[in-house]
Design a protein around this motif. Structure first.
Motif, short mmCIF file in Angstrom:
data_model
loop_
_atom_site.label_atom_id
_atom_site.label_comp_id
_atom_site.label_asym_id
_atom_site.label_seq_id
_atom_site.Cartn_x
_atom_site.Cartn_y
_atom_site.Cartn_z
N THR A 61 2.96 56.81 31.86
CA THR A 61 3.36 56.41 30.51
C THR A 61 2.55 57.12 29.44
O THR A 61 3.06 57.40 28.37
CB THR A 61 3.20 54.88 30.36
N ASN A 62 1.29 57.43 29.74
CA ASN A 62 0.41 57.92 28.70
C ASN A 62 -0.07 59.36 28.86
O ASN A 62 -0.40 60.01 27.88
CB ASN A 62 -0.83 57.02 28.61
N PRO A 102 -5.15 63.56 22.46
CA PRO A 102 -5.35 62.41 21.57
C PRO A 102 -6.30 61.38 22.18
O PRO A 102 -6.47 61.32 23.40
CB PRO A 102 -3.93 61.83 21.44
N GLY A 103 -6.90 60.58 21.35
CA GLY A 103 -7.70 59.44 21.80
C GLY A 103 -6.80 58.23 21.99
O GLY A 103 -5.80 58.07 21.30
N THR A 107 -4.66 52.39 21.41
CA THR A 107 -3.41 52.02 22.07
C THR A 107 -3.59 51.53 23.50
O THR A 107 -2.67 50.95 24.06
CB THR A 107 -2.43 53.21 22.09
N GLU B 130 -5.38 63.58 15.14
CA GLU B 130 -5.51 63.96 16.55
C GLU B 130 -5.14 62.80 17.47
O GLU B 130 -5.42 62.84 18.66
CB GLU B 130 -6.94 64.45 16.82
N GLY B 131 -4.51 61.79 16.91
CA GLY B 131 -4.13 60.62 17.70
C GLY B 131 -2.79 60.76 18.39
O GLY B 131 -2.36 59.87 19.11
N THR B 132 -2.12 61.88 18.17
CA THR B 132 -0.86 62.12 18.87
C THR B 132 -0.97 63.40 19.68
O THR B 132 -1.96 64.13 19.59
CB THR B 132 0.32 62.29 17.89
N PHE B 133 0.06 63.65 20.44
CA PHE B 133 0.10 64.89 21.22
C PHE B 133 0.46 66.08 20.34
O PHE B 133 0.40 67.21 20.77
CB PHE B 133 1.12 64.75 22.35
N TYR B 134 0.86 65.78 19.13
CA TYR B 134 1.39 66.82 18.25
C TYR B 134 0.30 67.24 17.26
O TYR B 134 0.36 66.92 16.06
CB TYR B 134 2.62 66.33 17.51
N ASN B 135 -0.69 67.92 17.71
CA ASN B 135 -1.75 68.39 16.83
C ASN B 135 -2.40 69.61 17.46
O ASN B 135 -2.28 69.81 18.66
CB ASN B 135 -2.78 67.27 16.61
N GLY B 179 -0.16 53.01 15.22
CA GLY B 179 -0.07 54.23 16.00
C GLY B 179 -0.34 55.44 15.15
O GLY B 179 -0.95 55.35 14.10
N ASN B 180 0.08 56.54 15.61
CA ASN B 180 -0.19 57.77 14.90
C ASN B 180 1.06 58.64 14.91
O ASN B 180 1.44 59.14 15.95
CB ASN B 180 -1.34 58.52 15.57
N GLY B 444 3.40 52.78 18.32
CA GLY B 444 3.04 54.19 18.28
C GLY B 444 2.39 54.67 19.57
O GLY B 444 1.86 55.78 19.65
N GLN B 445 2.44 53.85 20.60
CA GLN B 445 1.82 54.19 21.88
C GLN B 445 2.70 55.17 22.66
O GLN B 445 3.93 55.11 22.58
CB GLN B 445 1.61 52.92 22.69
N ALA B 446 2.06 56.05 23.41
CA ALA B 446 2.80 56.99 24.25
C ALA B 446 3.69 56.23 25.23
O ALA B 446 3.33 55.17 25.72
CB ALA B 446 1.84 57.88 25.02
#
Lengths: 128, 580
Positions: A61-62, A102-103, A107, B130-135, B179-180, B444-446
Motif C-alpha cells: 500500500t505504501n 517521502p516521510g 500517515t 517531500e511528503g509525496t512521491f512527486y518531488n 496529507g500532502n 492523503g495516505q499512499a
C-alpha cells in the motif's frame, strides 16, 4: 476545500488481523506482531489484543511504487534486501523521508513504521 | 456551429477585458489574447504545449533537413538543483528563455548567450513538499501579464515579475490537512486566469482538484473536483470510496476558444489496483466506474462547470491515467477534433464539440503493440474490449506495465506533413494485487494496493519507438524503433525535422517525412523533459533539458542495465543548439 479529518487512531483500527507474509515465496521477516506474544490464556479478559499488522499489505500500500517485489528488487528506489542501514536508521528514514522518498510519520503509526523497518531489515539479499 | 459562434463571441469579449488588466514592460505583452495566436508566432514559445493547439510545432525553418547536420551546441546552463533531472519545458519570450529546475527554482536566461538575467528559488515547506512521491521536480511554467507563474510541490502558485524575478503574489491554493498534495505540472494561461491541476492519483482522498486562479491577484476563481464533485461522480464510487479515491490532473491541459472550454486529463483512481476483479461494478475497493478518474473532462472556462467528459478507462484497473498526453486540436474537412493519448496506449479522437455529453468519439485506435490488459478498443465508441482484470493474487506478464505505453511527455504534429509524431513504450510487469486496507478518508495516505516487478514482453526485450501517423485515422507513415524507449517530449519543425531527446542521452533530429536520422548529439545523460525552438536576435535555436530520475526512469537499470545503472539522478542541464 476538502480537508482531512481522520487520525492515526482511525488508521490503526482498519488494519486487518492477518499473519506476516513472505514475498515471492522467498522472504521471511521475524514475527512483527508483538501482540500475539503477550496474550495469556489465563487472562483472556485483559486489554484488547492489539491489531496485527499484515506487512505485505502495508508494504504494497505504501512502498511498492518505488521498491519493487516487496523490496527485493531495485527500480526507482533501491533494493531493500540486504540493506546496510540499521533498524533504527530505517525507522528514521521511513518516518522523516529522504528526498525523493517521502516521510510517513504523518500517515503511518509508530507501530507500522517499526514493523516496516523490522521487515526490511529481515529481508535476505538473494544477490541478484 | 451556431452554438460555437455564440460562445466564441462571449469568449472574445472576455479576452478583450482580460487584456486590460495587466501590462508587461517586456516588448511582447503576453496575455490571453496573445496566446490565442501563439501558433502564428514562431519566434516565441509562449505556453507549455507551444499553443492551445498543442502541436509542439515550430514554424521556424532556418534549421532544416538540409543543414541540420551542422547543428552545434551554442550554450549550456547548469541549474543548481536538479534532483530527478530537469523535467521542465522552457518558455521563450522576446529572446529570453525561462525554465524551472527541481525544488522550485525558476531561471531567466538570455536566449542567445545563456547569461543569467535572474533566478528565483521558492522557500518550500520541505516536509509537505517531500511528503509525496512527486518531488522535487517541476514540469514548467506559464507566462502572461508580465509574470511567470509556477506551481509548487507544497500546493502554492507563485507569480514572479518576468523582468526581475521578484514575487508579485504567492498563494496557497491546495490545502490537504492530513496529507500532502501539490503541483508538479505546468500551469496554462487562459484568458486572465492560470489553470493548474493537482497531483495525487495514488493518494487516498479526494478530490484531485483543477484550479483556475486569477492571474493578477492569485485568488481562486473556480475549483473543479475530478472526483466526488457531483452526484454522478459520487454514485460511481460504491461505499463512498471516492473519499479515498485519488484522482487529480497532474499534467497540463489546454483551452479551446471556439467553445470557451478547458480540456483536461485526469489521474487514476486509488487504490491503483483493485482486488475486486471481474465483480468491479459491485464489489472491491471502489465498486463502479469511478468517475471522473482516468477521464477527459471539458469545463466551462469561466465557471469550471463540467460541460462534458469521456472516461477513457472505466474503473481503471491498471493505473492508465488520462492525465498524460496533450490535446491536439486538428481541423479537417470542416470538422474539429481533439486527439488525446491515454497511458494504456490508446489514441482517442474526440469530436471537439462538448455539447455531446459524454464526448463523441470519432475514432479510437491502439498505439501500443504488446498490450494484453485489453484485447482492443472499439473504434466507434471508444469502449475497451476484452478487459483483463487484476483481482487479488498474482498475475504475470501484464502489458504494458504501470509505466504505460506512453507517458507524460508529449508528441508533436507537423501541419505540413499532416503527421503526428509520438513515442511508444513496450514493457510489462508481474504484479501481486493485495486486498489493501483503505486508509482514512481524505488522509492523503499512499494507496497502491499491489507490489510488482518490471519485466520484458514475452519473447523479446522491452523497447520503444517513435511513430509518424495520421492523427485521425491512425494510419502509420513510418516508425523508428529504439532499444531504450524515449521518455522526453518531441518537437516538430517547419524544417521537416522531428527532434527526439533519447533516454540514453543521445539527442536526434529525424527527417519528418521518412524517419531517417539526420543528426545526433550525445548530451551525456538521459532526457525526460521538454524541447522547444525559438529565435533570439533573429537566429533560430533549439533548447532541450536533460537529466534522469523519474519513477518511470527507475525501471531502466533493471530492464536494460548500463548506461542507466550508473546514470546520475541528481544532474541535468539546459542545452541550446544553433547553426554556426
Amino acid at each position: 476545500m476538502k480537508v482531512a479529518t481522520m487520525t492515526m487512531r482511525g488508521c490503526l483500527l482498519v488494519l486487518a488481523s492477518l499473519t506476516v507474509g513472505s514475498a515471492g515465496g522467498v522472504l521471511a521477516a521475524d514475527d512483527i506482531n508483538p501482540a500475539s506474544e503477550t496474550a495469556k490464556p489465563t487472562e483472556p479478559a485483559a486489554a484488547p489484543e492489539k491489531p496485527k499488522i499484515d506487512i505485505r499489505k502495508l508494504f504494497a500500500t505504501n512502498c511498492s511504487w518505488c521498491h519493487q517485489d516487496y523490496g527485493m528488487k531495485a527500480a526507482d528506489g533501491p533494493k531493500l534486501a540486504g540493506t546496510s542501514m540499521t533498524e533504527e536508521q530505517l525507522i528514521e528514514q521511513i518516518s522523516r523521508g529522504k528526498s525523493p522518498m517521502p516521510g510517513f510519520r504523518k500517515t503511518l503509526s509508530k507501530e507500522q513504521i517499526e514493523a516496516l523497518a523490522k521487515y526490511i531489515k529481515g529481508l535476505k539479499d538473494p544477490g541478484n | 456551429m451556431k452554438h460555437w459562434s455564440t460562445q466564441l463571441t462571449a469568449s472574445v469579449k472576455a479576452l478583450s477585458v482580460a487584456a486590460l488588466i495587466g501590462t508587461s514592460s517586456a516588448a511582447l505583452a503576453v496575455d490571453g489574447n496573445t496566446l490565442l495566436n501563439a501558433d502564428k508566432d514562431p519566434n516565441n514559445w509562449l505556453t507549455y504545449h507551444g499553443s492551445y493547439k498543442s502541436w509542439h510545432y515550430s514554424d521556424l525553418g532556418q534549421i532544416n533537413a538540409a543543414n541540420v547536420k551542422n547543428l552545434k551546441v551554442s550554450w549550456v546552463h547548469t541549474p543548481s538543483a536538479s534532483k530527478r533531472g530537469v523535467q521542465s519545458f522552457p518558455l521563450a519570450v522576446d529572446g529570453v528563455l525561462y525554465y524551472t529546475s527541481a525544488s522550485g527554482q525558476v531561471w531567466a536566461l538570455d536566449g542567445a548567450t545563456g547569461e543569467v538575467k535572474w533566478k528565483y528559488s521558492a522557500k518550500l515547506d520541505q516536509e509537505r513538499s517531500e511528503g509525496t512521491f512527486y518531488n522535487p521536480y517541476n514540469r514548467g511554467i506559464a507566462i502572461g501579464y508580465g509574470n511567470v507563474y509556477m506551481g509548487t510541490t507544497d500546493g502554492r502558485v507563485i507569480a514572479l515579475d518576468m523582468n526581475t524575478g521578484k514575487v508579485v503574489w504567492d498563494k496557497m491554493i491546495l490545502t490537504v490537512e492530513g496529507g500532502n498534495k501539490g503541483f508538479t505540472g505546468a500551469p496554462v494561461l487562459v484568458k486572465d486566469m492560470i489553470v493548474i491541476g493537482s497531483n495525487g492519483g495514488e493518494l487516498s482522498g479526494c478530490c484531485g482538484p483543477i484550479f483556475a486562479v486569477d492571474a493578477k491577484t492569485g485568488e481562486v476563481r473556480w475549483q473543479f473536483d475530478t472526483i466526488g464533485g457531483d452526484e454522478r461522480s459520487r454514485a460511481s464510487w460504491g461505499n463512498d470510496s471516492w473519499k479515498t479515491g485519488g484522482g487529480g490532473g497532474w499534467m497540463t491541459g489546454t483551452y479551446d476558444a471556439v467553445t470557451n472550454s478547458i480540456w483536461w486529463g485526469t489521474a487514476n483512481p486509488a487504490p491503483d489496483y483493485d482486488w475486486g476483479g471481474d465483480d468491479w461494478k459491485t464489489s472491491g475497493a471502489r465498486p463502479g466506474d469511478n468517475l471522473y478518474s482516468s477521464s477527459v473532462v471539458v469545463l466551462n472556462a469561466d465557471t469550471g462547470e463540467l460541460k462534458s467528459w469521456f472516461q477513457e478507462m472505466p474503473h481503471d484497473a491498471w493505473d492508465f491515467d488520462s492525465a498524460v498526453g496533450e490535446f491536439m486540436s486538428i481541423e479537417r474537412g470542416g470538422k474539429r477534433y481533439m486527439v488525446h493519448p491515454n497511458k494504456g496506449g490508446i489514441m482517442f479522437v474526440y469530436n471537439a464539440d462538448p455539447s455531446h455529453a459524454p464526448l463523441k468519439i470519432e475514432n479510437a485506435y491502439m498505439t501500443g503493440k504488446t498490450f494484453n490488459y485489453i484485447k482492443g478498443v472499439d473504434a466507434k465508441t471508444g469502449q475497451l474490449i476484452g478487459r483483463r482484470e487484476l483481482p487479488e493474487g498474482k498475475h504475470t506478464n501484464v502489458c504494458p506495465a504501470i509505466d504505460g505505453a506512453t507517458s507524460w511527455n508529449t508528441g508533436a504534429y507537423n501541419p505540413n506533413t499532416g503527421l503526428m509524431y509520438k513515442v511508444g513504450q513496450e514493457w510489462c510487469f508481474d504484479i501481486e494485487v493485495v486486498k489493501a486496507d483503505p486508509p482514512p478518508a481524505f488522509s492523503g495516505q499512499a494507496y497502491f494496493g499491489a507490489s510488482w516487478t518490471s519485466t520484458h514482453p514475452e519473447g523479446r526485450k522491452a523497447f520503444g519507438y517513435v511513430t509518424a501517423r495520421d492523427p485521425i485515422s491512425g494510419t502509420i507513415k513510418w516508425e523508428k524503433e529504439y532499444k531504450y524507449p524515449p521518455l522526453a517530449s518531441l518537437l516538430a519543425t517547419k524544417g521537416n525535422l522531428v527532434f527526439v531527446p533519447g533516454a540514453n542521452g543521445v539527442f536526434e533530429a529525424l527527417d519528418a517525412r521518412s524517419g531517417a536520422t539526420l543528426w545526433s548529439h550525445n548530451n551525456g545523460i538521459g532526457h525526460h523533459g521538454g524541447v522547444i525552438s525559438y529565435t533570439a536576435k533573429g537566429k533560430q535555436y533549439v533548447a532541450v533539458v536533460t537529466g534522469w530520475g523519474s519513477h518511470v526512469a527507475g525501471n531502466y537499470c533493471p530492464l536494460f542495465g548500463e548506461p542507466f545503472c550508473s546514470m546520475p539522478t541528481d544532474a541535468g542541464q539546459l542545452l541550446v543548439f544553433a547553426l554556426p
